[in-house]
Each structure stands twice: as structure tokens, then as C-alpha cells.
Design a protein around this motif. Structure first.
Motif, PDB file in Angstrom:
ATOM      1  N   LEU A  14       0.832  -1.201   0.000  1.00 62.19           N
ATOM      2  CA  LEU A  14       0.000   0.000   0.000  1.00 62.19           C
ATOM      3  C   LEU A  14       0.868   1.254   0.000  1.00 62.19           C
ATOM      4  O   LEU A  14       1.946   1.276   0.596  1.00 62.19           O
ATOM      5  N   THR A  15       0.357   2.297  -0.667  1.00 63.95           N
ATOM      6  CA  THR A  15       1.076   3.572  -0.728  1.00 63.95           C
ATOM      7  C   THR A  15       0.180   4.675  -0.166  1.00 63.95           C
ATOM      8  O   THR A  15      -1.011   4.745  -0.506  1.00 63.95           O
ATOM      9  N   ARG A  17      -1.229   8.295  -0.025  1.00 64.86           N
ATOM     10  CA  ARG A  17      -1.356   9.436  -0.930  1.00 64.86           C
ATOM     11  C   ARG A  17      -1.878  10.691  -0.219  1.00 64.86           C
ATOM     12  O   ARG A  17      -1.763  11.789  -0.748  1.00 64.86           O
ATOM     13  N   THR A  27     -13.202   1.035  -5.920  1.00 65.12           N
ATOM     14  CA  THR A  27     -12.582   1.116  -7.248  1.00 65.12           C
ATOM     15  C   THR A  27     -13.158   2.304  -8.013  1.00 65.12           C
ATOM     16  O   THR A  27     -12.752   2.540  -9.160  1.00 65.12           O
ATOM     17  N   PHE A  40      -7.992   3.058  -2.399  1.00 67.61           N
ATOM     18  CA  PHE A  40      -8.407   3.207  -3.795  1.00 67.61           C
ATOM     19  C   PHE A  40      -7.585   2.241  -4.666  1.00 67.61           C
ATOM     20  O   PHE A  40      -6.350   2.310  -4.703  1.00 67.61           O
ATOM     21  N   VAL A  91      -6.079   1.079  -7.945  1.00 70.40           N
ATOM     22  CA  VAL A  91      -5.698   1.636  -9.242  1.00 70.40           C
ATOM     23  C   VAL A  91      -5.578   0.506 -10.273  1.00 70.40           C
ATOM     24  O   VAL A  91      -5.402  -0.663  -9.921  1.00 70.40           O
ATOM     25  N   ASP A 135      -4.748   5.760 -12.146  1.00 71.72           N
ATOM     26  CA  ASP A 135      -4.151   6.438 -11.001  1.00 71.72           C
ATOM     27  C   ASP A 135      -5.281   7.092 -10.208  1.00 71.72           C
ATOM     28  O   ASP A 135      -6.397   7.269 -10.719  1.00 71.72           O
ATOM     29  N   ILE A 136      -4.984   7.422  -8.975  1.00 69.74           N
ATOM     30  CA  ILE A 136      -6.017   8.082  -8.163  1.00 69.74           C
ATOM     31  C   ILE A 136      -6.204   9.497  -8.697  1.00 69.74           C
ATOM     32  O   ILE A 136      -5.235  10.270  -8.786  1.00 69.74           O
ATOM     33  N   VAL A 163      -7.614  13.022  -4.372  1.00 73.08           N
ATOM     34  CA  VAL A 163      -6.445  13.258  -3.513  1.00 73.08           C
ATOM     35  C   VAL A 163      -6.588  14.604  -2.806  1.00 73.08           C
ATOM     36  O   VAL A 163      -6.353  14.727  -1.595  1.00 73.08           O
ATOM     37  N   GLU A 166      -3.260   4.049  -1.697  1.00 73.13           N
ATOM     38  CA  GLU A 166      -3.305   3.502  -3.053  1.00 73.13           C
ATOM     39  C   GLU A 166      -3.104   1.995  -2.985  1.00 73.13           C
ATOM     40  O   GLU A 166      -2.114   1.507  -2.431  1.00 73.13           O
ATOM     41  N   PRO A 223      -2.454  -1.323  -5.127  1.00 66.57           N
ATOM     42  CA  PRO A 223      -2.030  -1.777  -6.459  1.00 66.57           C
ATOM     43  C   PRO A 223      -2.970  -2.855  -6.987  1.00 66.57           C
ATOM     44  O   PRO A 223      -3.635  -3.555  -6.230  1.00 66.57           O
ATOM     45  N   ARG A 224      -2.990  -2.997  -8.307  1.00 66.34           N
ATOM     46  CA  ARG A 224      -3.918  -3.939  -8.937  1.00 66.34           C
ATOM     47  C   ARG A 224      -3.697  -5.374  -8.461  1.00 66.34           C
ATOM     48  O   ARG A 224      -4.633  -6.154  -8.338  1.00 66.34           O
TER      49      ARG A 224
END
Length: 520
Positions: A16-17, A19, A53, A82, A84, A90-91, A96, A108, A110-111
Motif C-alpha cells: 500500500l502507498t 497518498r 474502485t 483506492f 488503481v 491512477d487516483i 487526492v 493507493e 495496487p492492482r
């Protein structure tokens, strides 16, 4: 610790990232929930990490995202994940910016990370936290039990205070502080006595949360005991709300203290049976046998001087009234380290307490407080004997019963026998039976006076008040002494009784006094 957004971000498998909302990642996550509804708020309880999503959202619309995020924050959602690469590569900046404006952490996803993996990670962390809490709770229970067995309630309080990183206090049935841990908490616990008193007025089990003195901590109060009237109370003070492990510790302490209280109650009942036997022996004039049966149970209480208190309940709640008086005497004796003998006798209570001791004083203060409340139909009536020794216990018991009888007739809560002996007998004449006797004795004289043929009642009063001295009594009436002699002969003729009999003179004098307030 429960899972947090930070722990999920640091989970190596989730990738996870962050944002937005980097400074709010330490918030606990109660659950992870996936929803594609345009408005999922009605289905939120607060504390969730919401996973989306943006299937049904125009995530590029700044105004729509501002409203969407604002509603999520208002519903207590702690984070937004979210995904992506599904509907958006991208978000969107609009989302954001809205998240940053509201301070909502935005992650964020990832898929390659399915929402199910995030839900499983949250669920596993919650389960692990609950397991740790239960394990810690069992460990706390073992420690509390160990300390209770080795050091009694004091040891339990010390262990409990350590478990909750705060303080604990035990109160007796009267609301007085029995023990605290640590020692510095004694003064703080004493200031909560009014709150404990209010708690005791509620049926057990009962609990409440109050702000500590000067709002320096949060205090939970719990009543202890299985009967209708709580036998004790526990206070637990902490800087913040209790966690799961701390809650287990408190519940264990309540259970252990309740068991201790009920065990003490059983021992107390056995002690009362011994006390009843001791009292019967004292009243039967067998003080030596009473001492032999009592042993060291009552210390030197039976070695005089002591007072006997007899109390009865006159209302529907007489058991509560007598129970409160018994608890008052026992609590005062426990605090002062003196012995007291409390014996329930059906609808009455007998207390044998040291003369000048705390128990006797507490009983008097308790009755005085009820007297001050001006309850005309008070459900408690108390008689107190004069000081006595073991050989005079029977006489003291009779004194207490006599004082009780007078208290009932006067509508008083408490009467002391010493006050009766030191005062006047005249207030005792304020009784319907006495007034009826007086009216019957004097009726013929009053009927004679009503015909206007003389003033026999006034003449009799003057003659008796002068102890039969003719000249002095005649002077008081303003008549000749021969006139007074004639009137006294008429009194004897009408009553058929001789005024030379001292018993007759006494009865007539008391009759005149008993009816004085009615007839001037």
C-alpha cells in the motif's frame, strides 16, 4: 494493539502507498469494508477502512469528491483505499485533494493486491489482538487470584492497579474507604464517597463512570455483592478508557471481591448466630457462660461498660432500615477497631456496643440524621439503654425497650433511657390511654362544676399543689379554709375515694396534669 493504518501500510504483502493523511495513520481500524455505492455512509458504523474502485463515482469531479469525502469523515471512516488499474489508472487529483483537505488518509491499492487480502490482514490483526487481550486477561486473573489468596483484598487492589496502570479502591457498605492501591490514592478515593453512596442506592450489580476529582482521571465504580443491598464497592481510576485486557482484569477483580464479600457474609451470618447465643446468655444472667462462648470474638466488649440498642422497623421497608442501621454500626466498629455485637431478632435489631465507642455514636448519628429529615412516618424507631455491665445486661435490655416504647409514642426515631431518667415524667402522660383514664377519673367533678354549684377541680388542684395545706391553698383560691374543707369533702363524696390515701392523691394529681393542656 489493534490494527492501524500504519500497520497495514507496513504490511509487506499488501504494497500500500499513502497518498494523503500521512499524519493520521496511527488510528485503529475496526474493519475493512469494500463498497462501490455512491453513498455508503448509511452502512458505516465508524472506524472502517473503506475500499473502492470508483465504479459508480465520478472521481475526477472535484465538487463531487469534496462532498463524498466529507460524508465519509462525518460517518467516522478512518481511511480510504483506492484500487488503481481497474477503472482509473491512477487516483484522480480531485480525490487526492479532497482527502488532503479533510485529513482523511488515502491509500493507493495496487492492482495485484485484492481487497480480500486487505480484509484478511485486518481480520487476522484483530483476532491476534483479541487473543492477546484474552491471554493477558487470563494472566491477570491468575495474578489477581494469587494476590487475593496470599494478601487478601489489599493484594488484589495492588495487582489490579498495576494491571490497569492506574489506581484502585475498595469501599465498605457505608461508603467508607477500606483500602487503596497505591497508597497515594487514598485521598483521591475518599473524595468519591458521594458517588459511591449514590451507586449503593441502585440495585446490585450496578456501575457508573465518573470524572475523578479535579478531572484528573477517569473512574469506574462497581457495586459488589449478590443481594439487593450492595455489600461493598470498587473504584478503578485510569488516565484513559480501559482496553480489552484491562477490562478482563477489572471483571476478574469484581468476581473475586464478590466471592470474598459473600464468603465474609456467610461468616458474618455464623458470627451473628454466635452473637445471638451470647446475648441470650447475658440476658439470662449468665455472663461467665457468655464469655466462654464468645471467646476472643468480641474482645473485651463483654467486660463493660456497654450499651444496648433495640431497634424496630415500622414501615414496609423495615428490613432496609434495620439493615442500614446494622451496617452503620458494623462499619463504624470496623473503622475504629472495636468489637460490636449485632443480633437480628425477626422484625427488630439488637446491638451491644461499647459505651462511648464509635459504633454506639454512629447509631445515634444515623438516627439523628433520620430525625433531622423530619420523616413523620419514619420506618425506624430506636431505644438506647444507659451504660451497663455484663451482670446488668437484662436491666439494660429492659431500659432500651422502655426507651423504644417512649420513642414510638412520641413519634421519635431515637430516645435514650438516660434522658428519660434525667427529665420529667410529665411528657410520658401525653398518651391517649393516660388521657382517657384522666378524663374518666375527673369527669364527675367536671360535671358537678358545670352546674355552677362550685369549683371542685380548681380547688382540688390548689389543695394538691400545696400538699394539703389548707390555709395556703385557700389563700391561692381566695376563699375561706372552711369553704375549701367543704369542697374537699364533696370531692371525696363524688369520687367515693379518700384524699387521705397517698395513691389517690397521686392519681388525681397525674390526672390533672395529663388534662391540663386540654382544659387550661
Amino acid at each position: 494493539m489493534p490494527p492501524t493504518l500504519a500497520s497495514l501500510v507496513h504490511h509487506s504483502a499488501l504494497k500500500l502507498t499513502v497518498r494523503a493523511g500521512e499524519d493520521r495513520l496511527d488510528v485503529p481500524v475496526r474493519w475493512a469494508h469494500a463498497s462501490e455505492l455512491a453513498d455508503p455512509v448509511p452502512y458505516m458504523e465508524g472506524g472502517e477502512l473503506l475500499l473502492i474502485t470508483a465504479l459508480k463515482l465520478d472521481a475526477a469531479d472535484r465538487e463531487a469528491m469534496r462532498r463524498y469525502v466529507k460524508r465519509l469523515v462525518g460517518a467516522g471512516v478512518v481511511g480510504l483505499g483506492f484500487a488503481v488499474g481497474v477503472h482509473y489508472e491512477d487516483i484522480p487529483d480531485a480525490l487526492v485533494e479532497a482527502a488532503r483537505a479533510e485529513g482523511l488518509p488515502l491509500l493507493e491499492v495496487p492492482r495485484r493486491t485484492p481487497f480480500l487480502a486487505i480484509s484478511k490482514a485486518v481480520s487476522a490483526a484483530i483476532a491476534a489482538d483479541q487473543y492477546r487481550a484474552v491471554t493477558a486477561g487470563f494472566a491477570a486473573q491468575r495474578e489477581l487470584t494469587k494476590q487475593t489468596l496470599s494478601d487478601g483484598p489489599e493484594g488484589l487492589l495492588a495487582a489490579l492497579a498495576a494491571q490497569v496502570d492506574g489506581w484502585a479502591a475498595l469501599y465498605d457498605a457505608s461508603g467508607a474507604v477500606v483500602a487503596t492501591a497505591p497508597d497515594w490514592a487514598g485521598r483521591r478515593a475518599a473524595r468519591l464517597t458521594p458517588d459511591v453512596t449514590r451507586l449503593r442506592e441502585r440495585p446490585a450489580p450496578a456501575s457508573s463512570v465518573v470524572a475523578g476529582p479535579e478531572h484528573e482521571d477517569r473512574v469506574e465504580l462497581h457495586s459488589l455483592g449478590t443481594g439487593r443491598r450492595p455489600r461493598a464497592a470498587l473504584a478503578v481510576g485510569t488516565a484513559a478508557a480501559l482496553g480489552t485486557a484491562e477490562r478482563y482484569a477489572v471483571h476478574s477483580a469484581i468476581a473475586l471481591l464478590t466471592l470474598t464479600t459473600e464468603r465474609s457474609r456467610s461468616l458474618h451470618a455464623a458470627e451473628q448466630r454466635i452473637g445471638a447465643a451470647v446475648l441470650r446468655m447475658l440476658l439470662a444472667g449468665e455472663p461467665d457462660h457468655a464469655r466462654a462462648v464468645a471467646g476472643d470474638l468480641y474482645g473485651n466488649l463483654l467486660d463493660a461498660p456497654f450499651r444496648i440498642i433495640v431497634a424496630v422497623g415500622s414501615g414496609e421497608a423495615d428490613g432496609d432500615a434495620l439493615g442500614a442501621l446494622a451496617e452503620t454500626a458494623e462499619a463504624a466498629a470496623a473503622r475504629s477497631g472495636e468489637a460490636v455485637l449485632v443480633v437480628p431478632e425477626g422484625e427488630r435489631l439488637v446491638v451491644l456496643a461499647a459505651d462511648g465507642g464509635a459504633a454506639a455514636a454512629a447509631c445515634c448519628d444515623h438516627a439523628a440524621a433520620r430525625e433531622a429529615a423530619r420523616k413523620t412516618d419514619d420506618d425506624l424507631v430506636v431505644g438506647l439503654s444507659a451504660p451497663a455491665g455484663p451482670t446488668a445486661a437484662s436491666a439494660a435490655y429492659k431500659q432500651a425497650e422502655q426507651a423504644l416504647s417512649v420513642a414510638r409514642r412520641r413519634g421519635r426515631v431515637l430516645v435514650e433511657h438516660e434522658h428519660l431518667a434525667a427529665g420529667s415524667v410529665l411528657p410520658l402522660l401525653a398518651d391517649d390511654a393516660v388521657r382517657a383514664f384522666a378524663d374518666g377519673l375527673l369527669r364527675a367533678l367536671r360535671e358537678h362544676d358545670a352546674t355552677g354549684r362550685g369549683d371542685l377541680v380548681a380547688s382540688l388542684r390548689a389543695w394538691l399543689s400545696r400538699h394539703g395545706q389548707w390555709d395556703a391553698a385557700a389563700a391561692d383560691l381566695g376563699v375561706h379554709r372552711h369553704t375549701l374543707r367543704y369542697r374537699m369533702r364533696r370531692v371525696e363524696e363524688i369520687l367515693g375515694r379518700s384524699l387521705d390515701d397517698p395513691d389517690v392523691r397521686m392519681e388525681l394529681w397525674l390526672a390533672l396534669k395529663a388534662t391540663a393542656s386540654e382544659n387550661g
